[in-house]
Scaffold this motif. Sequence first.
Motif, mmCIF file in Angstrom:
data_model
loop_
_atom_site.group_PDB
_atom_site.id
_atom_site.type_symbol
_atom_site.label_atom_id
_atom_site.label_comp_id
_atom_site.label_asym_id
_atom_site.label_seq_id
_atom_site.Cartn_x
_atom_site.Cartn_y
_atom_site.Cartn_z
ATOM 1 N N GLN A 227 0.826 -1.185 -0.055
ATOM 2 C CA GLN A 227 0.019 0.249 -0.054
ATOM 3 C C GLN A 227 0.903 1.189 0.006
ATOM 4 O OE1 GLN A 227 -3.080 -0.075 2.902
ATOM 5 N NE2 GLN A 227 -3.575 -2.352 2.770
ATOM 6 N N GLY A 228 0.735 2.001 -0.963
ATOM 7 C CA GLY A 228 1.494 3.216 -1.104
ATOM 8 C C GLY A 228 2.656 3.106 -2.275
ATOM 9 N N GLY A 229 2.730 1.822 -2.724
ATOM 10 C CA GLY A 229 3.535 1.786 -3.674
ATOM 11 C C GLY A 229 5.095 1.703 -3.512
ATOM 12 N N LEU A 230 5.928 2.096 -4.761
ATOM 13 C CA LEU A 230 7.313 2.448 -4.450
ATOM 14 C C LEU A 230 7.455 3.631 -3.549
ATOM 15 C CD1 LEU A 230 10.083 1.694 -5.643
ATOM 16 C CD2 LEU A 230 9.771 3.417 -7.318
ATOM 17 N N GLU A 231 6.774 4.612 -3.367
ATOM 18 C CA GLU A 231 6.911 5.676 -2.457
ATOM 19 C C GLU A 231 7.009 5.023 -0.939
ATOM 20 O OE1 GLU A 231 4.809 9.766 -1.186
ATOM 21 O OE2 GLU A 231 3.984 8.747 -2.819
ATOM 22 N N ALA A 232 6.034 4.260 -0.745
ATOM 23 C CA ALA A 232 6.142 3.908 0.676
ATOM 24 C C ALA A 232 7.290 2.745 1.077
ATOM 25 C CB ALA A 232 4.741 2.900 0.876
ATOM 26 N N LEU A 233 7.891 2.134 -0.074
ATOM 27 C CA LEU A 233 8.976 1.266 0.160
ATOM 28 C C LEU A 233 10.178 2.240 0.241
ATOM 29 C CD1 LEU A 233 8.329 -1.503 -2.707
ATOM 30 C CD2 LEU A 233 7.950 -1.781 -0.235
ATOM 31 N N ASN A 234 10.353 3.327 -0.295
ATOM 32 C CA ASN A 234 11.432 4.116 -0.271
ATOM 33 C C ASN A 234 11.504 5.172 1.156
ATOM 34 O OD1 ASN A 234 12.722 3.081 -2.501
ATOM 35 N ND2 ASN A 234 11.593 4.523 -3.954
ATOM 36 N N ALA A 235 10.092 5.361 1.462
ATOM 37 C CA ALA A 235 10.160 6.544 2.486
ATOM 38 C C ALA A 235 9.710 5.899 3.886
ATOM 39 C CB ALA A 235 9.278 7.406 2.039
ATOM 40 N N ARG A 236 9.189 4.791 4.089
ATOM 41 C CA ARG A 236 8.688 4.509 5.156
ATOM 42 C C ARG A 236 9.248 3.168 6.075
ATOM 43 N NH1 ARG A 236 2.365 3.322 5.289
ATOM 44 N NH2 ARG A 236 2.779 3.808 7.360
ATOM 45 N N ASP A 237 9.280 3.255 7.230
ATOM 46 C CA ASP A 237 9.590 1.914 7.996
ATOM 47 C C ASP A 237 9.057 0.916 7.493
ATOM 48 O OD1 ASP A 237 10.309 0.039 9.792
ATOM 49 O OD2 ASP A 237 9.799 1.251 11.672
ATOM 50 N N PRO A 238 9.870 -0.251 7.035
ATOM 51 C CA PRO A 238 9.186 -1.395 6.550
ATOM 52 C C PRO A 238 8.139 -2.190 7.336
ATOM 53 C CG PRO A 238 11.513 -1.384 5.956
ATOM 54 C CD PRO A 238 11.330 -0.082 6.832
ATOM 55 N N LEU A 239 8.613 -1.976 8.427
ATOM 56 C CA LEU A 239 7.474 -2.752 9.496
ATOM 57 C C LEU A 239 6.024 -1.971 9.635
ATOM 58 C CD1 LEU A 239 9.819 -3.944 12.419
ATOM 59 C CD2 LEU A 239 9.270 -5.208 10.247
ATOM 60 N N GLU A 240 6.221 -0.882 9.126
ATOM 61 C CA GLU A 240 4.783 -0.074 9.303
ATOM 62 C C GLU A 240 4.101 -0.084 7.898
ATOM 63 O OE1 GLU A 240 3.608 1.424 11.868
ATOM 64 O OE2 GLU A 240 5.183 0.530 13.086
ATOM 65 N N ILE A 241 4.728 -0.752 6.870
ATOM 66 C CA ILE A 241 3.805 -0.777 5.613
ATOM 67 C C ILE A 241 2.966 -1.936 5.540
ATOM 68 C CG2 ILE A 241 4.488 -1.228 3.132
ATOM 69 C CD1 ILE A 241 7.397 0.114 3.538
ATOM 70 N N LEU A 242 1.667 -1.631 5.073
ATOM 71 C CA LEU A 242 0.563 -2.443 5.031
ATOM 72 C C LEU A 242 0.584 -2.835 3.346
ATOM 73 C CD1 LEU A 242 -2.258 -0.984 6.856
ATOM 74 C CD2 LEU A 242 -0.538 -2.618 7.717
ATOM 75 N N ALA A 243 -0.016 -4.131 3.348
ATOM 76 C CA ALA A 243 0.276 -4.545 2.033
ATOM 77 C C ALA A 243 -1.360 -4.768 1.477
ATOM 78 C CB ALA A 243 0.973 -6.146 1.953
ATOM 79 N N TYR A 244 -1.523 -4.928 0.046
ATOM 80 C CA TYR A 244 -2.881 -5.330 -0.369
ATOM 81 C C TYR A 244 -3.301 -6.932 -0.240
ATOM 82 C CZ TYR A 244 -3.871 -0.501 -1.821
ATOM 83 O OH TYR A 244 -4.037 1.067 -1.832
ATOM 84 N N GLN A 245 -2.880 -7.444 1.013
ATOM 85 C CA GLN A 245 -3.238 -8.645 1.099
ATOM 86 C C GLN A 245 -4.365 -9.075 2.067
ATOM 87 O OE1 GLN A 245 0.535 -9.733 3.296
ATOM 88 N NE2 GLN A 245 1.783 -9.724 1.494
#
Length: 592
Positions: free
Chosen positions: A458-476
């Motif tokens: 969720q948030g695509g490439l921007e989220a992967l580059n800018a956010r703490d990985p453990l806070e990133i949610l997925a479309y799962q």
Amino acid sequence: MHAYRTHTCGALRAADTGKTVRLSGWIHRKRDHGGLIFVDLRDNYGLTQLVLHPGSAGFATVEHLRAESVIRVDGEVVARSPETVNPNLPTGEIEVRVKEVGVLSAASELPLPVFGEPDYPEDIRLKNRHLDLRRDTLHRNIVLRSQVIQSIRRRMIEQGFLEFQTPILTASSPEGARDYLVPSRLHPGKFYALPQAPQQFKQLLMVAGFDRYFQIAPCFRDEDLRADRSLEFYQLDVEMSFVTQEDVFAAIEPVLHGVFEEFAQGKTVTPYPFPRLPFRESIAKYGTDKPDLRNPLVMADVSEHFRGGGFGLFARMLEDSKNAIWAIPAPGGGSRAFADRMNSWAQAEGQPGLGYIFWRDGEEGGAGPIARNIGAERAEAIRNQLGLKVGDAAFFVGGDPKAFYKFAGVARTKVGTELDLVADDRFDFVWIVDFPMYELNEETNHVDFSHNPFSMPQGGLEALNARDPLEILAYQYDIVVNGVELCSGAIRNHRPDIMLRAFEIAGYSRESVEHDFAGMLNAFRYGAPPHGGLAPGIDRIVMLLAGEQNIREVIAFPLNQQGQDLLMNAPSEVPERQLKELHIRLAPPIKG
């Protein structure tokens, strides 16, 4: 007249009285009543009662045959007398007066009985599965399985899905479990893998321009077995192009709702759209990402009522900011006997205990050691937060929620079951959504994928580059019914740049990803549509509908708990010449 039958053993009714018929089947049960022999003749379709009179043709033959012998009979359909009608049997108004008997196959002494279905050791049942499958409950389960698959296939086709088959011999892929490997004779030293799921192939079908795919797909995973898991299983594999998460839900909900409603035998089924429950909320409320919503109990964080309070154990825990105190409400559990019983159960589960407060007449401020320590005001505040009343109780689990949430979930289930709060007359569906994209591997202290590595963050490439990985949610997403996970699914990561970055965060080099997923990555570089799907488990669907607790009860020829086929003696040793053809030399483990 047909060589074996004019009717099946489930076909005859009162309207057939007077007809001459021919039936074939197994001797299910034989009874001698004052010289008359009564036989329940069974085939796939049902039972018909036969009656043989002394001196009639075939009487002596049947008298000496064992149960499960196969016979053909000719006779006349006669009406039963009113007092002998069996209302529980579709053919219960008639019987067949036998005139001729032919023995098609005489049975030897049986290693396990078919009539009556007594509980028998599983190893004997599996070794003699051909007999076990004759028993009514198991036979009915396998018929149900066929009907469920037929219903699913029809519903998918009606929604515009096309059915495709994907390869069984494929390449190894990191799906989260061990692969079953198949050595190649033509390519020495190389192996195929049996598919854990058709994951990459169904995505490639979307890249190829097919819009809606499904398959009743066989899958293989070399993992430890349990009651709801088999090494070989089938799933309704689904993929769709140009869809959002909600589009996938809207497509599959009518199929699952329709199938469950069709075979629910009077149980209610959650109407669609099914409720959505974020992963973290599910953990906090139910202590699991597979919640059984038939259990009405919802846990709550009650930390503030213990912070700086008189119950020293919990107060000291809360000095660490990562810790919390969760409460499990127990409506109707307000007695010391029940509270002590739950505490003893927790200790038997390897826990130090299960704290509690209960409320009873004359002690509205709460009873038990915790209530005495924190005082009536705080105990009353807990009761109000949980919506409890006099006659109820609450149980408490404390510490780091990451460490205790699973036990809290088990305790919630135990309380609900013990207090008879879990409804057994319905199928409750729920989507679990917003799974974390990554988790911390505590063994390596490195970030790893938490679910499906091919999911879109969720948030695509921007989220992967800018956010703490453990806070990133997925479309799962998972779909759960009555506490059983039917499937996982996701909106897929269809862009090579996002995929490479997602794997890089999980510690995979660009070179390894390009090598391991070359087919998919290269395909994505030539234009891939946004796509997503899921794969509900056929075996688990049938297990739920059949009311079984063990998946082996809905599979015709299952493996045992050790992954062995006792009927066909698999796995087995192979001749040395076959190993040489495959360029394989065995190195069995050295026995200590």
